[in-house]
Scaffold this motif. Structure first.
Motif, PDB file in Angstrom:
ATOM      1  N   ALA A 152       0.831  -1.206   0.000  1.00 44.68           N
ATOM      2  CA  ALA A 152       0.000   0.000   0.000  1.00 44.68           C
ATOM      3  C   ALA A 152       0.868   1.259   0.000  1.00 44.68           C
ATOM      4  CB  ALA A 152      -0.929  -0.008   1.205  1.00 44.68           C
ATOM      5  N   ILE A 153       1.906   1.267   0.825  1.00 50.04           N
ATOM      6  CA  ILE A 153       2.802   2.426   0.878  1.00 50.04           C
ATOM      7  C   ILE A 153       3.508   2.622  -0.452  1.00 50.04           C
ATOM      8  CG2 ILE A 153       4.890   3.355   1.947  1.00 50.04           C
ATOM      9  CD1 ILE A 153       3.993   2.003   4.553  1.00 50.04           C
ATOM     10  N   ALA A 154       3.960   1.513  -1.053  1.00 50.11           N
ATOM     11  CA  ALA A 154       4.648   1.597  -2.346  1.00 50.11           C
ATOM     12  C   ALA A 154       3.718   2.141  -3.423  1.00 50.11           C
ATOM     13  CB  ALA A 154       5.184   0.230  -2.741  1.00 50.11           C
ATOM     14  N   SER A 155       2.454   1.725  -3.397  1.00 46.81           N
ATOM     15  CA  SER A 155       1.483   2.201  -4.387  1.00 46.81           C
ATOM     16  C   SER A 155       1.229   3.690  -4.219  1.00 46.81           C
ATOM     17  CB  SER A 155       0.174   1.426  -4.247  1.00 46.81           C
ATOM     18  OG  SER A 155      -0.820   1.953  -5.095  1.00 46.81           O
ATOM     19  N   ARG A 156       1.060   4.133  -2.984  1.00 44.76           N
ATOM     20  CA  ARG A 156       0.848   5.562  -2.750  1.00 44.76           C
ATOM     21  C   ARG A 156       2.050   6.378  -3.219  1.00 44.76           C
ATOM     22  NH1 ARG A 156       0.378   7.627   3.345  1.00 44.76           N
ATOM     23  NH2 ARG A 156       2.496   6.780   3.317  1.00 44.76           N
ATOM     24  N   ASP A 157       3.246   5.880  -2.908  1.00 45.10           N
ATOM     25  CA  ASP A 157       4.449   6.618  -3.290  1.00 45.10           C
ATOM     26  C   ASP A 157       4.620   6.674  -4.801  1.00 45.10           C
ATOM     27  OD1 ASP A 157       4.889   6.960  -0.634  1.00 45.10           O
ATOM     28  OD2 ASP A 157       6.475   5.450  -0.469  1.00 45.10           O
ATOM     29  N   SER A 158       4.292   5.580  -5.488  1.00 46.03           N
ATOM     30  CA  SER A 158       4.448   5.560  -6.945  1.00 46.03           C
ATOM     31  C   SER A 158       3.422   6.441  -7.637  1.00 46.03           C
ATOM     32  CB  SER A 158       4.338   4.124  -7.475  1.00 46.03           C
ATOM     33  OG  SER A 158       3.021   3.618  -7.292  1.00 46.03           O
ATOM     34  N   ALA A 159       2.284   6.680  -6.977  1.00 45.35           N
ATOM     35  CA  ALA A 159       1.246   7.530  -7.562  1.00 45.35           C
ATOM     36  C   ALA A 159       1.563   9.007  -7.435  1.00 45.35           C
ATOM     37  CB  ALA A 159      -0.101   7.247  -6.900  1.00 45.35           C
ATOM     38  N   GLN A 160       2.555   9.347  -6.627  1.00 42.27           N
ATOM     39  CA  GLN A 160       2.851  10.750  -6.366  1.00 42.27           C
ATOM     40  C   GLN A 160       3.320  11.502  -7.606  1.00 42.27           C
ATOM     41  OE1 GLN A 160       2.199  12.348  -3.697  1.00 42.27           O
ATOM     42  NE2 GLN A 160       2.602  11.191  -1.846  1.00 42.27           N
ATOM     43  N   LEU A 161       4.161  10.864  -8.422  1.00 39.59           N
ATOM     44  CA  LEU A 161       4.836  11.537  -9.517  1.00 39.59           C
ATOM     45  C   LEU A 161       5.599  12.741  -8.942  1.00 39.59           C
ATOM     46  CD1 LEU A 161       2.125  11.356 -12.316  1.00 39.59           C
ATOM     47  CD2 LEU A 161       4.096   9.861 -11.999  1.00 39.59           C
ATOM     48  N   VAL A 162       5.847  13.736  -9.731  1.00 36.17           N
ATOM     49  CA  VAL A 162       6.571  14.907  -9.225  1.00 36.17           C
ATOM     50  C   VAL A 162       5.617  15.943  -8.635  1.00 36.17           C
ATOM     51  CG1 VAL A 162       8.520  14.616 -10.779  1.00 36.17           C
ATOM     52  CG2 VAL A 162       6.555  15.962 -11.521  1.00 36.17           C
ATOM     53  N   GLN A 163       4.305  15.754  -8.857  1.00 33.72           N
ATOM     54  CA  GLN A 163       3.336  16.756  -8.401  1.00 33.72           C
ATOM     55  C   GLN A 163       2.736  16.445  -7.036  1.00 33.72           C
ATOM     56  OE1 GLN A 163       3.051  15.013 -11.266  1.00 33.72           O
ATOM     57  NE2 GLN A 163       2.938  16.393 -13.023  1.00 33.72           N
ATOM     58  N   ALA A 164       3.226  15.388  -6.359  1.00 36.07           N
ATOM     59  CA  ALA A 164       2.650  14.975  -5.073  1.00 36.07           C
ATOM     60  C   ALA A 164       1.151  14.748  -5.207  1.00 36.07           C
ATOM     61  CB  ALA A 164       2.949  15.991  -3.982  1.00 36.07           C
ATOM     62  N   CYS A 165       0.775  13.917  -6.181  1.00 35.26           N
ATOM     63  CA  CYS A 165      -0.643  13.721  -6.515  1.00 35.26           C
ATOM     64  C   CYS A 165      -1.467  13.165  -5.355  1.00 35.26           C
ATOM     65  CB  CYS A 165      -0.766  12.775  -7.710  1.00 35.26           C
ATOM     66  SG  CYS A 165       0.025  13.383  -9.209  1.00 35.26           S
ATOM     67  N   THR A 166      -0.851  12.333  -4.508  1.00 37.85           N
ATOM     68  CA  THR A 166      -1.604  11.722  -3.421  1.00 37.85           C
ATOM     69  C   THR A 166      -1.248  12.331  -2.069  1.00 37.85           C
ATOM     70  OG1 THR A 166       0.045   9.950  -3.270  1.00 37.85           O
ATOM     71  CG2 THR A 166      -1.902   9.546  -4.637  1.00 37.85           C
ATOM     72  N   ALA A 167      -0.821  13.574  -2.072  1.00 38.76           N
ATOM     73  CA  ALA A 167      -0.570  14.267  -0.807  1.00 38.76           C
ATOM     74  C   ALA A 167      -1.856  14.286   0.018  1.00 38.76           C
ATOM     75  CB  ALA A 167      -0.082  15.680  -1.065  1.00 38.76           C
ATOM     76  N   GLY A 168      -1.763  13.956   1.272  1.00 44.91           N
ATOM     77  CA  GLY A 168      -2.943  13.906   2.132  1.00 44.91           C
ATOM     78  C   GLY A 168      -3.603  12.553   2.200  1.00 44.91           C
ATOM     79  N   PHE A 169      -3.115  11.567   1.435  1.00 43.95           N
ATOM     80  CA  PHE A 169      -3.688  10.220   1.490  1.00 43.95           C
ATOM     81  C   PHE A 169      -2.997   9.397   2.571  1.00 43.95           C
ATOM     82  CE2 PHE A 169      -5.824  11.472  -2.218  1.00 43.95           C
ATOM     83  CZ  PHE A 169      -6.777  10.529  -2.547  1.00 43.95           C
ATOM     84  N   LEU A 170      -3.804   8.596   3.279  1.00 44.14           N
ATOM     85  CA  LEU A 170      -3.321   7.742   4.354  1.00 44.14           C
ATOM     86  C   LEU A 170      -3.270   6.294   3.893  1.00 44.14           C
ATOM     87  CD1 LEU A 170      -5.660   9.122   7.167  1.00 44.14           C
ATOM     88  CD2 LEU A 170      -3.327   9.875   6.680  1.00 44.14           C
TER      89      LEU A 170
END
Length: 297
Positions: free
Chosen positions: A231-249
């Motif tokens: 789950a952590i790896a998926s959230r981190d990979s979704a960030q890209l350079v724009q921090a797309c999942t900032a605020g997701f737990l």
């Protein structure tokens, strides 16, 4: 937030309480300065008075107290847990005050809550700190002709925590309100999130937990996984350079009865379904590879 209106909750839980923006620098408050009055009773006209004490000169630590306007001899005052620096500033909200800088910063915010049809309490939050901001939460009520603390919900002061409190209607159309404490601990192994609801027991004259009429919350979920590491790896990979999942737990699903147990979800929590849906659209616009769904908690 005044007694006639409520401020809308933030759409993302991590952006709790918001930045405090002073409107104007006031003169250093003299000892005993009255900051604001709040309604305590519909029938007697009694008011809660929030005032400073100990503010005589620069360098003093001001204490904040709540007293009752028609209390006998000013007895049974309630002292707030955190002191504030000399020279308080009025914040952007008319029910919020701030003082100090960085680690010494303290902000005090007040929210009236209608505990009974004719009686109000005060929800008070004091937050302070710089890198790790932490919060004290209190509920003050009228008791024995004065003011008393009826509930507290402090953070653990153990790391990157975030919490906020607020009133909510117990049932549609009723003037009586409950209040909630929403909390997150951002450990990532997994994160922790909890919503507790409370109401005033008028017969017992005490705060009790509310299990039936709880405030709604919706999870914007962009992934479910068997392990927290996935789950952590998926959230981190979704960030890209724009921090797309900032605020997701990253949360464990088992404590939430409406979710499939035994999984770890990547999610952000919202008070309304439409704000959860908007969060999914925002992530999808940021990273087209990410999609998800909304689930009531």
């Amino acid at each position: 937030m005044g007694m006639g209106s409520r401020s809308a909750l933030g759409s993302v839980f991590i952006a709790l309480l918001g930045a405090v923006i002073p409107q104007a620098v006031s003169a250093a408050p003299p000892d005993g300065l009255e900051l604001k009055r709040f309604k305590a009773s519909e029938t007697t006209g009694a008011m809660y008075i929030l005032r400073t004490t100990g503010c005589r000169k620069a360098g003093d630590t001001c204490q904040l107290e709540v007293e009752l306007s028609d209390g006998p001899g000013g007895k049974r005052k309630a002292k707030l847990p955190a002191g504030m620096a000399h020279g308080l500033l009025q914040s952007a909200s008319p029910e919020s005050w701030t003082s100090g800088k960085e680690e010494q910063n303290v902000t005090t915010s007040v929210q009236p809550v209608r505990l009974e049809a004719g009686a109000w309490g005060l929800l008070v939050t004091q937050e302070g700190g710089f890198e790790h901001v932490h919060r004290h939460h209190r509920l003050y009520v009228v008791k024995d002709g004065g003011v008393a603390e009826a509930w507290n919900g402090d953070e653990n002061f153990a790391g990157p925590e975030s919490s906020h409190v607020g009133p909510y209607p117990l049932t549609p159309g009723s003037p009586v309100e409950g209040f909630y404490r929403e909390y997150a601990f951002l450990s990532g192994e997994p994160d922790q999130w909890k919503l507790d609801a409370y109401r005033w027991d008028s017969a017992g004259r005490k705060v009790v937990k509310e299990f039936r009429n709880r405030p709604a919350r919706y999870a914007a979920i962009i992934g479910s996984f068997k392990t927290v590491q996935e789950a952590i790896a998926s959230r981190d990979s979704a960030q890209l350079v724009q921090a797309c999942t900032a605020g997701f737990l990253v949360l464990e699903s088992t404590p939430h009865k409406r979710l499939t147990p035994g999984l770890f979800i990547v999610t952000s929590i919202h008070p309304e379904k439409k704000t959860a849906e908007a969060a999914l659209k925002k992530v999808g616009a940021c990273n087209p590879k990410v999609s998800g769904y909304v689930k009531a908690l």
